[in-house]
Design a protein around this motif. Structure first.
Motif, PDB file in Angstrom:
ATOM      1  N   GLY A  46       4.883   3.651   1.566  1.00  0.00           N
ATOM      2  CA  GLY A  46       5.783   4.475   0.776  1.00  0.00           C
ATOM      3  C   GLY A  46       6.175   3.753  -0.501  1.00  0.00           C
ATOM      4  O   GLY A  46       5.842   2.584  -0.715  1.00  0.00           O
ATOM      5  N   ARG A  47       6.880   4.442  -1.354  1.00  0.00           N
ATOM      6  CA  ARG A  47       7.265   3.852  -2.646  1.00  0.00           C
ATOM      7  C   ARG A  47       8.407   2.864  -2.477  1.00  0.00           C
ATOM      8  O   ARG A  47       9.426   3.177  -1.851  1.00  0.00           O
ATOM      9  CB  ARG A  47       7.680   4.955  -3.619  1.00  0.00           C
ATOM     10  CG  ARG A  47       7.850   4.482  -5.052  1.00  0.00           C
ATOM     11  CD  ARG A  47       8.284   5.639  -5.940  1.00  0.00           C
ATOM     12  NE  ARG A  47       8.033   5.358  -7.340  1.00  0.00           N
ATOM     13  CZ  ARG A  47       8.840   4.655  -8.143  1.00  0.00           C
ATOM     14  NH1 ARG A  47       9.985   4.174  -7.642  1.00  0.00           N
ATOM     15  NH2 ARG A  47       8.533   4.443  -9.399  1.00  0.00           N
ATOM     16  N   SER A 101      -4.174   3.159  -9.908  1.00  0.00           N
ATOM     17  CA  SER A 101      -3.441   4.326  -9.399  1.00  0.00           C
ATOM     18  C   SER A 101      -3.414   4.358  -7.875  1.00  0.00           C
ATOM     19  O   SER A 101      -2.463   4.872  -7.271  1.00  0.00           O
ATOM     20  CB  SER A 101      -4.086   5.607  -9.932  1.00  0.00           C
ATOM     21  OG  SER A 101      -5.449   5.685  -9.538  1.00  0.00           O
ATOM     22  N   GLU A 102      -4.437   3.793  -7.234  1.00  0.00           N
ATOM     23  CA  GLU A 102      -4.498   3.770  -5.773  1.00  0.00           C
ATOM     24  C   GLU A 102      -3.369   2.936  -5.172  1.00  0.00           C
ATOM     25  O   GLU A 102      -2.965   3.144  -4.033  1.00  0.00           O
ATOM     26  CB  GLU A 102      -5.854   3.197  -5.334  1.00  0.00           C
ATOM     27  CG  GLU A 102      -6.069   3.185  -3.848  1.00  0.00           C
ATOM     28  CD  GLU A 102      -7.412   2.605  -3.461  1.00  0.00           C
ATOM     29  OE1 GLU A 102      -7.677   2.480  -2.250  1.00  0.00           O
ATOM     30  OE2 GLU A 102      -8.202   2.246  -4.369  1.00  0.00           O
ATOM     31  N   TYR A 103      -2.844   1.993  -5.980  1.00  0.00           N
ATOM     32  CA  TYR A 103      -1.825   1.072  -5.482  1.00  0.00           C
ATOM     33  C   TYR A 103      -0.480   1.282  -6.169  1.00  0.00           C
ATOM     34  O   TYR A 103       0.336   0.376  -6.237  1.00  0.00           O
ATOM     35  CB  TYR A 103      -2.309  -0.363  -5.662  1.00  0.00           C
ATOM     36  CG  TYR A 103      -3.610  -0.622  -4.940  1.00  0.00           C
ATOM     37  CD1 TYR A 103      -3.671  -0.644  -3.544  1.00  0.00           C
ATOM     38  CD2 TYR A 103      -4.802  -0.784  -5.638  1.00  0.00           C
ATOM     39  CE1 TYR A 103      -4.850  -0.840  -2.873  1.00  0.00           C
ATOM     40  CE2 TYR A 103      -6.003  -0.998  -4.973  1.00  0.00           C
ATOM     41  CZ  TYR A 103      -6.017  -1.020  -3.588  1.00  0.00           C
ATOM     42  OH  TYR A 103      -7.212  -1.212  -2.922  1.00  0.00           O
ATOM     43  N   ARG A 104      -0.247   2.516  -6.661  1.00  0.00           N
ATOM     44  CA  ARG A 104       1.054   2.880  -7.217  1.00  0.00           C
ATOM     45  C   ARG A 104       1.626   4.045  -6.439  1.00  0.00           C
ATOM     46  O   ARG A 104       0.915   4.971  -6.053  1.00  0.00           O
ATOM     47  CB  ARG A 104       0.927   3.272  -8.700  1.00  0.00           C
ATOM     48  CG  ARG A 104       0.542   2.115  -9.609  1.00  0.00           C
ATOM     49  CD  ARG A 104       0.908   2.428 -11.063  1.00  0.00           C
ATOM     50  NE  ARG A 104       0.296   3.660 -11.534  1.00  0.00           N
ATOM     51  CZ  ARG A 104      -0.886   3.741 -12.149  1.00  0.00           C
ATOM     52  NH1 ARG A 104      -1.599   2.638 -12.359  1.00  0.00           N
ATOM     53  NH2 ARG A 104      -1.356   4.897 -12.555  1.00  0.00           N
ATOM     54  N   GLY A 105       2.941   3.985  -6.233  1.00  0.00           N
ATOM     55  CA  GLY A 105       3.579   5.052  -5.479  1.00  0.00           C
ATOM     56  C   GLY A 105       4.037   6.196  -6.357  1.00  0.00           C
ATOM     57  O   GLY A 105       4.054   6.111  -7.558  1.00  0.00           O
ATOM     58  N   GLU A 111       7.850  -0.952  -8.017  1.00  0.00           N
ATOM     59  CA  GLU A 111       7.343   0.005  -9.002  1.00  0.00           C
ATOM     60  C   GLU A 111       8.106  -0.056 -10.329  1.00  0.00           C
ATOM     61  O   GLU A 111       7.510  -0.073 -11.397  1.00  0.00           O
ATOM     62  CB  GLU A 111       7.447   1.427  -8.429  1.00  0.00           C
ATOM     63  CG  GLU A 111       6.667   1.643  -7.154  1.00  0.00           C
ATOM     64  CD  GLU A 111       5.199   1.919  -7.389  1.00  0.00           C
ATOM     65  OE1 GLU A 111       4.784   1.978  -8.563  1.00  0.00           O
ATOM     66  OE2 GLU A 111       4.475   2.074  -6.392  1.00  0.00           O
ATOM     67  N   TYR A 166       0.858  -1.185   0.000  1.00  0.00           N
ATOM     68  CA  TYR A 166       0.000   0.000   0.000  1.00  0.00           C
ATOM     69  C   TYR A 166       0.901   1.243   0.000  1.00  0.00           C
ATOM     70  O   TYR A 166       1.184   1.819   1.050  1.00  0.00           O
ATOM     71  CB  TYR A 166      -0.889   0.017   1.243  1.00  0.00           C
ATOM     72  CG  TYR A 166      -1.841  -1.139   1.367  1.00  0.00           C
ATOM     73  CD1 TYR A 166      -2.883  -1.325   0.455  1.00  0.00           C
ATOM     74  CD2 TYR A 166      -1.719  -2.054   2.414  1.00  0.00           C
ATOM     75  CE1 TYR A 166      -3.772  -2.383   0.583  1.00  0.00           C
ATOM     76  CE2 TYR A 166      -2.607  -3.114   2.551  1.00  0.00           C
ATOM     77  CZ  TYR A 166      -3.624  -3.265   1.630  1.00  0.00           C
ATOM     78  OH  TYR A 166      -4.504  -4.318   1.758  1.00  0.00           O
ATOM     79  N   PRO A 167       1.379   1.656  -1.168  1.00  0.00           N
ATOM     80  CA  PRO A 167       2.370   2.739  -1.205  1.00  0.00           C
ATOM     81  C   PRO A 167       1.857   4.081  -0.708  1.00  0.00           C
ATOM     82  O   PRO A 167       2.595   4.819  -0.053  1.00  0.00           O
ATOM     83  CB  PRO A 167       2.754   2.815  -2.689  1.00  0.00           C
ATOM     84  CG  PRO A 167       1.603   2.197  -3.418  1.00  0.00           C
ATOM     85  CD  PRO A 167       1.054   1.150  -2.512  1.00  0.00           C
ATOM     86  N   LYS A 168       0.620   4.404  -1.007  1.00  0.00           N
ATOM     87  CA  LYS A 168       0.080   5.704  -0.610  1.00  0.00           C
ATOM     88  C   LYS A 168      -0.462   5.691   0.805  1.00  0.00           C
ATOM     89  O   LYS A 168      -0.414   6.684   1.518  1.00  0.00           O
ATOM     90  CB  LYS A 168      -1.015   6.126  -1.589  1.00  0.00           C
ATOM     91  CG  LYS A 168      -0.489   6.422  -2.985  1.00  0.00           C
ATOM     92  CD  LYS A 168      -1.593   6.821  -3.937  1.00  0.00           C
ATOM     93  CE  LYS A 168      -1.011   7.172  -5.298  1.00  0.00           C
ATOM     94  NZ  LYS A 168      -2.077   7.451  -6.292  1.00  0.00           N
ATOM     95  N   GLN A 169      -0.988   4.559   1.210  1.00  0.00           N
ATOM     96  CA  GLN A 169      -1.647   4.484   2.509  1.00  0.00           C
ATOM     97  C   GLN A 169      -0.684   4.187   3.657  1.00  0.00           C
ATOM     98  O   GLN A 169      -0.941   4.565   4.793  1.00  0.00           O
ATOM     99  CB  GLN A 169      -2.733   3.394   2.472  1.00  0.00           C
ATOM    100  CG  GLN A 169      -3.801   3.626   1.409  1.00  0.00           C
ATOM    101  CD  GLN A 169      -3.469   2.963   0.075  1.00  0.00           C
ATOM    102  OE1 GLN A 169      -2.301   2.754  -0.235  1.00  0.00           O
ATOM    103  NE2 GLN A 169      -4.496   2.649  -0.693  1.00  0.00           N
TER     104      GLN A 169
END
Length: 220
Positions: A100-101, A216-220, A106, A94-97
């Motif tokens: 982190g990236r 997009s929700e699961y990309r950093g 990625e 979960y990169p955004k939640q």
């Protein structure tokens, strides 16, 4: 069977509850130390241990920590495990939640579990990552029940995969072989099977319907 569980959050805690209820010898660890697991140990009969000791003698080890925390697990984590140990990864990226990236996921297109495998230096089996934690306790059913849920299981080590699938069957769930670890993107967050409560036929259909692109929700 001796089982080590690393991580005592919702999934790790309920796996501890379910597996001890089936008579398995469970050691459970978290990042804060065994003194914080007293209540869980007393409730279940599991042994609270340090992360460094969780895999000692274990035939199955479950890694159920946030993806970002995998790289902080101690080196040699599996050195004392039983020969042929099966390592289960329940993680989701979960990169955004939260996480982190992570560049390798990625930029290289690694599946979450392939990345985890690299960090710990041992093949992993991806399972339980799309399962609601409470379902592990509430939705177990005897074999042959019409409402028995199926869980996808992916991995390259066929012997380890069979061991994990047999354990899941004992827990009260059917399983679907979701292929090798490079196919485990089919059960990552955002795919049709993620969070699905269905039988084997429904899980097979959901895996087939997955698209490889991360939303997009699961990309950093």
């Amino acid at each position: 069977m001796k089982i080590g569980i690393i991580g005592a959050g919702n999934i790790g805690g309920n796996l501890t509850r379910r597996l001890t209820s089936l008579g398995h010898d469970v050691s459970v660890a978290n990042s804060r130390g065994p003194q914080t697991l007293t209540e869980l140990a007393e409730e279940t009969g599991a042994t609270a241990v340090r992360v460094e000791d969780a895999a000692r003698g274990a035939e199955v080890v479950v890694v159920t920590v946030p993806v970002k925390a995998v790289q902080n697990l101690p080196s040699g984590l599996l050195d004392g495990a039983a020969e042929g140990v099966a390592v289960v990864d329940t993680g989701n990226y979960y990169p955004k939640q939260r996480d982190g990236r992570i560049d390798a996921i990625e930029d290289e297109g690694l599946t979450e579990s392939r990345w985890t495998e690299r960090q710990i230096g041992h093949p992993v089996i991806k399972a339980f990552n799309g399962t609601f934690a409470q379902d592990l306790l509430d939705r177990a059913r005897p074999e042959g029940s019409t409402d028995r849920m199926a869980l996808p299981v992916a991995g390259d080590d066929e012997a380890a995969k069979r061991k994990v699938m047999a354990l899941i069957g004992e827990m009260g769930f059917d399983t679907v072989d979701a292929g090798g670890l490079d196919e485990s993107w089919r059960q990552q967050p955002g795919t049709p099977v993620y969070g699905l409560r269905a039988d084997s036929k429904g899980v097979i259909e959901a895996l087939a319907a997955a698209a490889p692109e991360r939303g997009s929700e699961y990309r950093g």
